[in-house]
Design an enzyme around this catalytic site. Structure first.
Site, PDB file in Angstrom:
ATOM      1  N   ASP A   1      -3.217   2.526  -5.799  1.00 41.34           N
ATOM      2  CA  ASP A   1      -1.988   2.479  -4.992  1.00 41.34           C
ATOM      3  C   ASP A   1      -1.896   1.259  -4.078  1.00 41.34           C
ATOM      4  OD1 ASP A   1      -3.931   3.215  -3.128  1.00 41.34           O
ATOM      5  OD2 ASP A   1      -2.509   4.384  -1.962  1.00 41.34           O
ATOM      6  N   GLU A   2      -2.594   0.199  -4.443  1.00 38.38           N
ATOM      7  CA  GLU A   2      -2.603  -0.992  -3.590  1.00 38.38           C
ATOM      8  C   GLU A   2      -2.607  -2.259  -4.435  1.00 38.38           C
ATOM      9  OE1 GLU A   2      -5.561  -1.599  -0.217  1.00 38.38           O
ATOM     10  OE2 GLU A   2      -5.993   0.425  -0.932  1.00 38.38           O
TER      11      GLU A   2
ATOM     12  N   ASP B   1       0.850  -1.187   0.000  1.00 34.18           N
ATOM     13  CA  ASP B   1       0.000   0.000   0.000  1.00 34.18           C
ATOM     14  C   ASP B   1       0.889   1.241   0.000  1.00 34.18           C
ATOM     15  OD1 ASP B   1      -2.015   1.820   0.240  1.00 34.18           O
ATOM     16  OD2 ASP B   1      -2.552   1.290   2.306  1.00 34.18           O
TER      17      ASP B   1
END
Ligand SMILES: [Mg+2]
Length: 404
Positions: free
Chosen positions: A119-120, A25
């Site tokens: 973003d993960e 993350d």
């Protein structure tokens, strides 16, 4: 390489586990990219979000968080908490570019990478031992490579399942690595408040709290029958989760180039009404698939085949991406209006390309101007998706007039 207060690191630690999963993350992603590209912002409280007071914070730097600023908070509130706050408009294109670089890093460690938002991502490290050593060393190497490649830090959770890895990655932000090896999973889960379970929702959390169920260890004491009576299907999942036995596979997902649907008509036609009616159906389906797979697209393409099999396509590129049937329908209808219907048509299709991952709710507010109207339709679309999922696509057809 890595010392842990809990256990001696090593491959043996993971032998009993059915899977080895890392959750990556990025830290305060949008805000961190701004600080990376504009170093003068370093150590300043920075948020990315709508610049008017009606806007919402999409991401807050850690300095901004010290003032209590959080994502999804209205910008005016952030200004009250922190009068010196620097508010940056979003640069989605740049964020997507960095996001792609991060995913490429991950894919150099394992073919099994599942991106779940900009973003993960999850990485399945089950089969990577021979190449990169222990899972502990591998996540260190991943974090290192992301930092070297992009200049950004991430937080990592490493455990036996996606669920535990995801909860873990949140525990030592920013730039932390949290490792929950198989022998620690049960103890780790036992102390967790039920609200930490992804997907549990406020209502379920409150309902559980009301009957004295506060942590996952409390859930483990309940019978399956009780859980199923109370929560239906989710009940058995809750039980598996509480025992650390809820496993779902990492599904490598590469972004499709386009989403389209076409249909050969029962009978060739030159009727704009008939073609428009078919288009309504097709655009609904395309919108639904975009939402289901979490994409928005900017280019709408209409395809027509004449009865003599000559094919034409017409495209339009929108200012802003969409995943809404209504919006796609409007554009496709405009394209249709620009086409000659002198020769009857035997096939009609519509596609959406130029895709990007759909932002999460808080992130959509980067483009705040039209957002209210769009959110309304997003909600309608989601409600329709639910009904279609439950009862099949024949269950509900929206009236054409009501869509205007
Ligand atoms: Mg993040």
């Amino acid at each position: 390489m890595l010392s842990s207060p809990f256990y001696p690191a090593g491959r043996d630690t993971w032998i009993s586990s059915p899977s080895v999963i890392a959750h990556i993350d990025m830290d305060a992603f949008y805000a961190s990219v701004e600080i990376l590209d504009f170093p003068e912002l370093k150590d300043k409280p920075v948020v990315v979000g709508g610049s008017s007071n009606r806007g919402v914070v999409s991401a807050a730097s850690y300095r901004a968080r010290e003032f209590g600023v959080r994502s999804a908070m209205p910008v005016f509130q952030a200004r009250i908490l922190c009068p010196d706050i620097v508010i940056r408009p979003g640069r989605m294109k740049r964020y997507l570019e960095v996001s792609r670089a991060v995913i490429a890093c991950l894919q150099s460690f394992s073919p099994l990478v599942e991106q779940i938002s900009i973003d993960e991502a999850y990485v399945d490290l089950g089969g990577t031992g021979a190449l990169f050593g222990t899972p502990e060393n591998t996540v260190l190497a991943i974090k290192d490579k992301i930092l070297k490649t992009t200049g950004l830090t991430c937080s990592v959770g490493l455990s036996t399942s996606k669920l535990v890895a995801k909860i873990a990655s949140d525990m030592n932000k920013p730039a932390g690595i949290t490792i929950i090896p198989p022998s620690r999973v049960r103890a780790f889960l036992d102390g967790l408040p039920v609200g930490k379970i992804p997907g549990i929702g406020r209502k379920n959390e409150e309902a559980l709290n009301r009957i004295g169920i506060k942590t996952l260890s409390d859930i483990r004491k309940l019978s399956l029958r009780f859980l199923e009576e109370r929560f239906g299907k989710f009940g058995s999942r809750l039980r598996d989760i509480s025992r650390g036995e809820y496993y779902s596979p990492v599904v490598p997902y590469s972004q499709p180039k386009s989403v389209s649907n076409e249909v050969t008509l029962d009978r060739d036609t030159d009727s704009p009404e008939v073609l428009g009616g078919v288009l309504l159906d097709l655009t609904e389906k395309v919108g639904r698939r975009l939402r289901k797979h979490g994409f928005r697209g900017r280019t709408v393409t209409l395809k027509l085949k004449d009865s003599d099999h000559r094919q034409i396509t017409r495209s339009v590129t929108l200012d802003r991406s969409t995943q809404q049937g209504k919006r796609i329908y409007e554009e496709a209808m405009k394209l249709l209006a620009g086409c000659s219907l002198k020769v009857k048509k035997r096939l009609i299709g519509v596609g959406v390309s130029n895709l990007e991952p759909a932002a999460r709710a808080g992130q959509i507010s980067l483009f705040e101007d039209k957002i209210r109207e769009e959110e309304k339709w997003d909600r309608v679309d989601r409600a329709v998706d639910d009904i279609v999922d439950r009862f099949g696509s024949g269950a509900l057809k929206r009236g054409r007039l009501r869509r205007e």
